[in-house]
Design a protein around this motif. Structure first.
Motif, PDB file in Angstrom:
ATOM      1  N   SER A 495       0.804  -1.228   0.000  1.00  0.00           N
ATOM      2  CA  SER A 495       0.000   0.000   0.000  1.00  0.00           C
ATOM      3  C   SER A 495       0.834   1.274   0.000  1.00  0.00           C
ATOM      4  O   SER A 495       0.300   2.362  -0.198  1.00  0.00           O
ATOM      5  CB  SER A 495      -0.931   0.010   1.219  1.00  0.00           C
ATOM      6  OG  SER A 495      -0.177   0.059   2.427  1.00  0.00           O
ATOM      7  N   PRO A 497       2.976   4.183  -1.409  1.00  0.00           N
ATOM      8  CA  PRO A 497       3.016   4.748  -2.773  1.00  0.00           C
ATOM      9  C   PRO A 497       4.270   4.327  -3.530  1.00  0.00           C
ATOM     10  O   PRO A 497       5.344   4.187  -2.943  1.00  0.00           O
ATOM     11  CB  PRO A 497       2.983   6.262  -2.528  1.00  0.00           C
ATOM     12  CG  PRO A 497       2.335   6.416  -1.188  1.00  0.00           C
ATOM     13  CD  PRO A 497       2.758   5.226  -0.390  1.00  0.00           C
ATOM     14  N   TYR A 498       4.114   4.128  -4.837  1.00  0.00           N
ATOM     15  CA  TYR A 498       5.210   3.748  -5.738  1.00  0.00           C
ATOM     16  C   TYR A 498       5.862   2.433  -5.288  1.00  0.00           C
ATOM     17  O   TYR A 498       7.086   2.278  -5.330  1.00  0.00           O
ATOM     18  CB  TYR A 498       6.259   4.856  -5.822  1.00  0.00           C
ATOM     19  CG  TYR A 498       5.687   6.207  -6.132  1.00  0.00           C
ATOM     20  CD1 TYR A 498       5.171   6.502  -7.391  1.00  0.00           C
ATOM     21  CD2 TYR A 498       5.624   7.199  -5.146  1.00  0.00           C
ATOM     22  CE1 TYR A 498       4.626   7.748  -7.667  1.00  0.00           C
ATOM     23  CE2 TYR A 498       5.087   8.448  -5.415  1.00  0.00           C
ATOM     24  CZ  TYR A 498       4.582   8.718  -6.671  1.00  0.00           C
ATOM     25  OH  TYR A 498       4.040   9.947  -6.941  1.00  0.00           O
TER      26      TYR A 498
END
Length: 671
Positions: A495, A497-498
């Motif tokens: 979960s 980001p990136y």
């Protein structure tokens, strides 16, 4: 205590320096034997089967010549023909690789189903595995025994068929069945860069499938693989117990994958979480799992302290347990590699020898490839050996860069470097196949590797003690809680980001370039020779020059029309695309692999709707494309070359061959 952690890495690093200071092949003979065998296997892919008789004759001739030269040297008590004898040996290995691949290839069996041309009314076969539940059916693999032709005559036949049925009570391994109807050949992909399922299954010696509904009848039982069936029953019983005692559905799936190697039941959400986090390797039974079992027995008894007779018995029992676990988990390429390697090491320890890890790895690959040469094309086989070589070669170098003072920090550092070393070696091939790179793999390994160790430590006793009332339930509860906690952390990493880089496309040229540079860097660290530095810079310049030339060379102006079941998908001039009414699942598997590899920039094409017609203006071309009811209408006045995708490459076709209905992907190259 810290020194005890450092010492093995310094010893291994010193051994590596001594090995690479001399010719590496002279130190690890089985490494070169395996490489020449692999060359012969790959040669079969290039030359085909027409040189089999010649290869057998040459192999026999070279064998006798080799034997004569060796015996002559023994009689003369000398070592003559120092170049000729190794050369003959390497030629024999190449020829052996070609011959064993020919013998394994089902296409060379005249009795195989693929060579039967008559109409088939039905066939008798034996079931090779238990039911595998699919979204709309149940799959089973069958081994053919007899087919029934149009005159109702039985004909002995070989081969395997993948059937899809909807029987209420299902099938079990060993069931003898009659199937009505005729199986169909697996078809090649209809789009470029699409997964080649036909080739994938043919390398597993399977060429046919059959959608039968309920047209299958049990007529008896035949145990064609008694050992496999025995372990299959045990595995099924363990899975049933896991299903009964675990409450968390995702924990059930991970337990079956991590403990038993059964990943087919993994939900897409769970699979994607582990792939994105870079922890999918712990769900593939491999050296980590087998190593835990192997090391567990060494906690209680040290073989080198035993007398030779007791040591042989003890290590033989360990080898049997390792192979029993390998059979229980389904004999995947990674677990076969680990079981073979640890067996070889145990055999060496029977004589109180300390075997070379490189020789053990290479010999395990040699034996497995002689048993099944098509394993060389298995992604699991490739990743397993590359990761292991990365850990052995690169991890000691990385660890030596910094020696932490605190034990906990050193433990974290060593685990992190294990993941980094494996990733450095496997990065090209994993992204080549899966087009994804996990950004936070270092963090996930700090969770996955210790987590897998704890789960295995509790999970294996759980599998052995399921029938013990209180103990079995307690171990099941502990295993489930451990898996749920690891799942929670893995989903948390996903979960972030990136968490992954998607749609990566690497060419085979880049993979070769990458491994060449990586090998130079490792050698440079060990030997520090100037020529290696010069070779690296020269390679970088050559590769960079080719990329610059490729970027500036004017490419053909081409339009690719993809074969999809509904809607229209096309790419134009490496810059423009259109998706109109195509299902998302088909875009992922049929369109995106080729699009992400060829489009330099992605700009959507405009469309015009006129009744049942679709008009698509193309940049820099005077006349648009016309589609009527989703079918391309060739109303263009400009000259073009037309190609159809034949499953492996673009094949040029003439105007008469163009059908109104697009059954495979088409490419139009404009003059």
């Amino acid at each position: 205590m810290i020194g005890s952690f450092r010492l093995p890495f310094f010893i291994l690093l010193l051994n590596l320096k001594q090995s690479f200071s001399r010719m590496i092949f002279s130190e690890f003979p089985f490494l070169r034997y395996t490489l020449f065998l692999i060359l012969g296997i790959l040669l079969y892919q290039v030359l085909g089967s027409q040189y089999f008789i010649l290869s057998v004759v040459l192999l026999t001739s070279f064998y006798f010549l080799y034997a004569v030269l060796v015996i002559w040297n023994r009689l003369k008590k000398q070592y003559g023909y120092q170049i000729l004898i190794p050369l003959i040996a390497y030629i024999q290995l190449i020829l052996l690789g070609y011959v064993v691949t020919y013998l394994k290839d089902f296409k060379n069996d005249p009795d195989h189903l693929i060579h039967q041309k008559q109409e088939i009314k039905g066939y008798i076969a034996v079931v090779l595995g238990n039911d595998e539940v699919k979204p709309n059916s149940i799959a089973n693999r069958l081994r053919m025994i007899e087919l029934i032709d149009e005159s109702l005559n039985p004909i002995a036949v070989t081969g395997e068929v993948l059937i899809y049925h909807r029987l209420e009570h299902g099938l079990k391994s060993g069931d003898l069945v009659f199937v009505a109807g005729e199986p169909e050949l697996l078809t090649p992909p209809t789009n470029p860069a699409e997964f080649h399922y036909q080739r994938f299954m043919q390398r597993q010696q399977l060429a046919h499938r059959h959608f039968i509904g309920e047209k299958v009848f049990k007529i008896g039982y035949r145990s064609s693989q008694p050992i496999e069936d025995f372990f299959l029953k045990i595995r099924s019983a363990i899975i049933s117990n896991i299903d009964a005692k675990f409450q968390d559905n995702q924990a059930k799936q991970v337990a079956q994958a991590l403990l038993l190697g059964q990943k087919k039941n993994l939900e897409k959400e769970v699979s994607e979480a582990y792939v994105t986090a870079g922890a999918m390797h712990v769900l593939a039974v491999s050296g980590l799992h087998v190593g835990i079992i192997y090391g567990f027995f060494f906690l209680f008894f040290k073989p080198y302290r035993m007398k030779q007779g007791a040591r042989i018995v003890y290590l033989s029992i360990i080898i049997l347990i390792i192979w029993a676990y390998a059979m229980l988990t389904g004999m995947s390429p990674s677990v076969m590699r680990a079981a073979t390697m640890f067996s070889l090491m145990a055999l060496a320890q029977m004589k109180s020898r300390s075997p070379s890890v490189f020789n053990a790895i290479a010999l395990s690959a040699l034996l497995l490839l002689i048993f099944d040469p098509f394993l060389i094309y298995s992604v699991g086989f490739q990743l397993s050996y590359l990761a292991l070589f990365g850990i052995i070669l690169i991890q000691p170098i990385l660890v030596s860069i910094w020696i932490p003072k605190w034990r906990v920090v050193e433990y974290i550092w060593q685990i992190s470097m294990v993941g980094l070393a494996a990733q450095l070696m496997t990065f090209p091939i994993s992204t080549y196949y899966f087009h994804v790179f996990p950004t936070y793999f270092l963090i996930s390994n700090l969770v996955a590797i210790p987590g897998a160790f704890l789960i295995m430590s509790v999970g294996i006793p759980m599998m052995l003690c399921f029938q013990v009332p209180i103990l079995g339930q307690s171990l099941a509860w502990m295993t489930e809680q451990l898996i749920s906690f690891v799942n929670f952390l893995i989903f948390g990493i996903q979960s972030i980001p990136y968490s992954r880089i998607a749609h990566i496309n690497l060419s085979s040229e880049f993979m070769i370039f990458y491994w060449f540079i990586l090998a130079l860097v490792i050698s440079l660290f060990i030997n520090r020779k100037k020529w290696m530095l010069y070779a690296g810079f020269t390679t970088l310049l050559i590769f960079g020059g080719f990329q610059v030339i490729r970027a500036f060379v004017k490419n053909e102006k081409a339009l690719t029309i993809y074969a999809v079941s509904d809607g229209i998908a096309l790419d134009f001039d490496h810059s423009f695309y259109l998706d109109f009414g195509v299902p998302e699942s088909e875009l992922s598997f049929k369109v995106f692999p080729n699009r992400s590899a060829n489009l330099r920039r992605a700009e959507p094409l405009p469309i015009l709707l006129r009744g049942d017609s679709l008009i698509i203006p193309l940049p820099e071309l005077k006349q648009p494309l016309y589609f009527y009811h989703g079918e391309w209408m060739n109303q263009s006045e400009f000259t073009m070359y037309q190609y159809a995708w034949n499953g492996d490459a673009w094949q040029e076709i003439n105007d008469e061959a163009m059908q109104p209905k697009i059954s495979t992907a088409r490419k139009l190259v404009f003059k």
